[in-house]
Enzyme design. Structure first.
Site, PDB file in Angstrom:
ATOM      1  N   GLU A   1      39.040  37.238  47.455  1.00 47.52           N
ATOM      2  CA  GLU A   1      37.747  37.760  47.008  1.00 47.52           C
ATOM      3  C   GLU A   1      36.683  36.762  47.434  1.00 47.52           C
ATOM      4  O   GLU A   1      36.893  35.550  47.322  1.00 47.52           O
ATOM      5  CB  GLU A   1      37.674  37.903  45.481  1.00 47.52           C
ATOM      6  CG  GLU A   1      38.521  38.978  44.856  1.00 47.52           C
ATOM      7  CD  GLU A   1      38.436  38.987  43.338  1.00 47.52           C
ATOM      8  OE1 GLU A   1      39.178  39.758  42.713  1.00 47.52           O
ATOM      9  OE2 GLU A   1      37.620  38.206  42.772  1.00 47.52           O
TER      10      GLU A   1
ATOM     11  N   TYR B   1      34.296  41.177  47.784  1.00 49.51           N
ATOM     12  CA  TYR B   1      34.301  41.831  46.485  1.00 49.51           C
ATOM     13  C   TYR B   1      32.913  42.421  46.247  1.00 49.51           C
ATOM     14  O   TYR B   1      31.942  41.675  46.224  1.00 49.51           O
ATOM     15  CB  TYR B   1      34.630  40.818  45.396  1.00 49.51           C
ATOM     16  CG  TYR B   1      34.875  41.444  44.044  1.00 49.51           C
ATOM     17  CD1 TYR B   1      36.105  41.987  43.732  1.00 49.51           C
ATOM     18  CD2 TYR B   1      33.859  41.499  43.089  1.00 49.51           C
ATOM     19  CE1 TYR B   1      36.335  42.566  42.492  1.00 49.51           C
ATOM     20  CE2 TYR B   1      34.085  42.078  41.859  1.00 49.51           C
ATOM     21  CZ  TYR B   1      35.314  42.601  41.561  1.00 49.51           C
ATOM     22  OH  TYR B   1      35.547  43.183  40.339  1.00 49.51           O
TER      23      TYR B   1
ATOM     24  N   GLU C   1      44.773  35.380  39.277  1.00 52.64           N
ATOM     25  CA  GLU C   1      44.078  34.485  38.348  1.00 52.64           C
ATOM     26  C   GLU C   1      44.772  34.416  36.994  1.00 52.64           C
ATOM     27  O   GLU C   1      44.122  34.420  35.948  1.00 52.64           O
ATOM     28  CB  GLU C   1      42.616  34.907  38.176  1.00 52.64           C
ATOM     29  CG  GLU C   1      41.816  34.882  39.459  1.00 52.64           C
ATOM     30  CD  GLU C   1      40.326  35.126  39.233  1.00 52.64           C
ATOM     31  OE1 GLU C   1      39.894  35.167  38.062  1.00 52.64           O
ATOM     32  OE2 GLU C   1      39.588  35.270  40.225  1.00 52.64           O
TER      33      GLU C   1
END
Length: 537
Positions: free
Chosen positions: A267, A299, A166
């Site tokens: 995730e 996650y 990210e």
């Protein structure tokens, strides 16, 4: 932190000896857009769990000053405690966000091997990562990433690596993706050059609608040696008892139906509805998604302040939470079906087209150069004007702002402009080395103009005798004035240039200067870029 040679060598030797006695797990290989067990060719679907207590800092591009983390694969007692619970969830993959390459991982990796569990490891750690606010790909990062590859390569249950997580998460920081993709390129090359077994290098992205399609295309476009081996999606759009259509899973599946590499959820597990029912599991491992997706990673294992945990840990005691029970039930109900590697002929063979640079996307296809600490050391010895030893890290940042605002663009050789795909050859060096190059460039310009006092800066710069002979001399001459860097295929990374050292090149639009621990963002100082403003000494 970079390990000392003694520590690194000792640990590597110890791990190598230990690995000779380890049981082996069938490596996972990539063919086309799917994963397979190497020996029998059965398609591999991840049933994964993120396994690391929440870490703070820059691992996802954050600017937090808290950079602590605990590598879970160095705690053998915790691995013995937790692996039976992971097995209850039919886990075959864990994701670890920060590995400490200076510590021993043998026992945990053996326990995971015995349990049939693979590891996908992020290459960064909170203090050493590609930061979205001031992105860089330099010698410090290169050393960190390769040290993790060296450590994990000895274990057959290492599935692969994430070169970033990210990092670009909105339109304003898409320029950072150029540095992550350079890391992908260099880690793939490093694995090959070290003659390690094939291990994939990928990227884990967030699910931002504004940059989603450009991100997917950028990391999949261009030469295969520069693009990702797999794509991880951090996606939380299925909340509670949603559906394939309501969650947007149908659109994401359609978007990746022609992707050339494996895709999976790096995730997942929205917690807006609690306890989480995990009804998305049936879709992810069902007939609509398995032709495209290779499973996913929930996650997360540990209950933390973010309230995503499957279990609560108190010392040696572990309590299963309601989310654990729900996930266990959902996973037990699915049996994903795939194809055998021998019967599989990839049809997704055309890579994506690189996105067009504009207001919504700020990274050209040309990438930053491969970090080369030896070239940086050569340059630092060859300059005749350098940084005074008394200058602190904080003062380096201030001095950099001064010299980059002077006429002649003396910082061109250390600047970076991802939108233009132009990078100074020495932008991958340490901050003090970069500043020395900029100071020396300015001093040379002044001497050419008849001013012999260009190396002063109120005592912050000092003269030294240049020492650059033999190989160093020839390499510096090849780079020239440093304003044009072209990565080469050398295993340790090097830069070359078609420009000889002379007058500095003109301004580079939207450039940035990255100084390691001291970073100066040039986006807010437009006058420095154009050279139009004179900063008084």
């Amino acid at each position: 932190m970079k390990a000392s040679n003694t520590i690194t060598t000792t640990l590597a030797a110890t791990a190598l000896l230990a690995s000779s006695a380890l049981a082996q797990l069938d490596p996972i290989v990539i063919k086309g857009s799917k994963f397979f067990y190497e020996s029998n060719g059965t398609q591999f679907f991840m049933k994964g769990v993120a396994y690391q207590q929440d870490i703070q800092g820059g691992g996802n591009g954050s600017t937090s000053t808290d950079s602590s983390y605990q590598d879970p694969l160095t705690d053998a007692a915790a691995c013995r405690r937790d692996i039976p619970l992971l097995q209850e969830l039919q886990t075959n993959t864990i994701r670890v966000y920060a590995i400490n390459p200076e510590q021993d991982h043998t026992e945990c990796m053996q326990l995971l091997t015995d349990a049939g569990i693979y590891v996908i490891a992020d290459l960064s750690e909170p203090r050493t990562s590609i930061n979205r606010a001031e992105p860089r790909w330099d010698s410090q990062l290169y050393a960190r990433y390769t040290s993790v590859v060296d450590l994990m390569s000895q274990y057959t249950n290492t599935l692969g690596f994430f070169a970033g997580n990210e990092v670009s998460n909105e339109m304003s920081n898409t320029n950072a993706s150029a540095f992550v993709k350079a890391a992908v390129r260099d880690m793939k090359r490093y694995i090959r050059d070290q003659n390690y077994r094939p291990m994939g290098v990928g990227y884990a992205t967030n699910d931002d609608a504004e940059i989603r399609s450009d991100m997917e295309a950028y990391f999949n476009c261009g030469p295969a040696e520069e693009s990702i081996d797999f794509w991880g999606y951090n996606i939380y759009s299925w909340c509670g008892d949603s559906s394939y259509e309501e969650s947007g899973f149908d659109q994401r599946t359609l978007e990746f139906s022609s992707y050339t590499v494996p895709v999976f959820f790096a995730e997942y597990g929205c917690n807006q509805v609690q306890p989480r029912p995990f009804t998305e599991v049936g879709a992810l491992y069902g007939d609509q998604m398995t032709p495209v997706w290779s499973g996913g990673i929930v996650y997360m294992y540990f209950q933390e302040a973010n309230d995503y945990g499957l279990v609560s840990v108190d010392g040696n005691d572990v309590s299963r939470l309601a989310d654990f029970t729900a996930l266990s039930s959902q996973i037990a109900a699915v049996t994903p079906s795939g194809v055998n590697m021998d019967q599989y002929t990839p049809t997704n063979t055309v890579p994506s087209a690189c996105p067009t640079v504009g207001s919504a996307w700020q990274a050209a296809s040309a990438l930053p150069p491969t970090p080369d600490s030896a070239l940086c050391d050569c340059m630092a010895q060859a300059v005749t004007c350098t940084v005074a030893e008394s200058v602190s890290d904080e003062e380096i940042g201030e001095l950099f702002g001064v010299v980059c605002g002077l006429p002649g663009n003396p910082c061109a050789g250390v600047s970076a402009s991802p939108p233009n795909g132009t990078y100074g050859a020495y932008g991958m060096c340490e901050g003090r080395q970069q500043l020395a190059f900029a100071l020396d460039t300015y001093d040379r310009q002044q001497r050419d103009a008849g001013n012999q006092d260009g190396c002063n800066f109120s005592g912050s710069a000092t003269r030294q005798s240049a020492v650059a002979t033999g190989t160093c001399s020839s390499r510096i001459q090849a780079v020239g004035d440093g304003t044009s860097a072209t990565p080469t295929s050398g295993s340790s990374g090097s830069s070359s240039s078609s420009t000889s050292r002379g007058a500095a090149a003109g301004g580079v639009a939207q450039a940035s200067f990255n100084l390691g621990s001291v970073q100066v963002g040039i986006y807010a100082i437009c006058a420095i870029v154009s050279g139009a403003g004179m900063v008084l000494l």
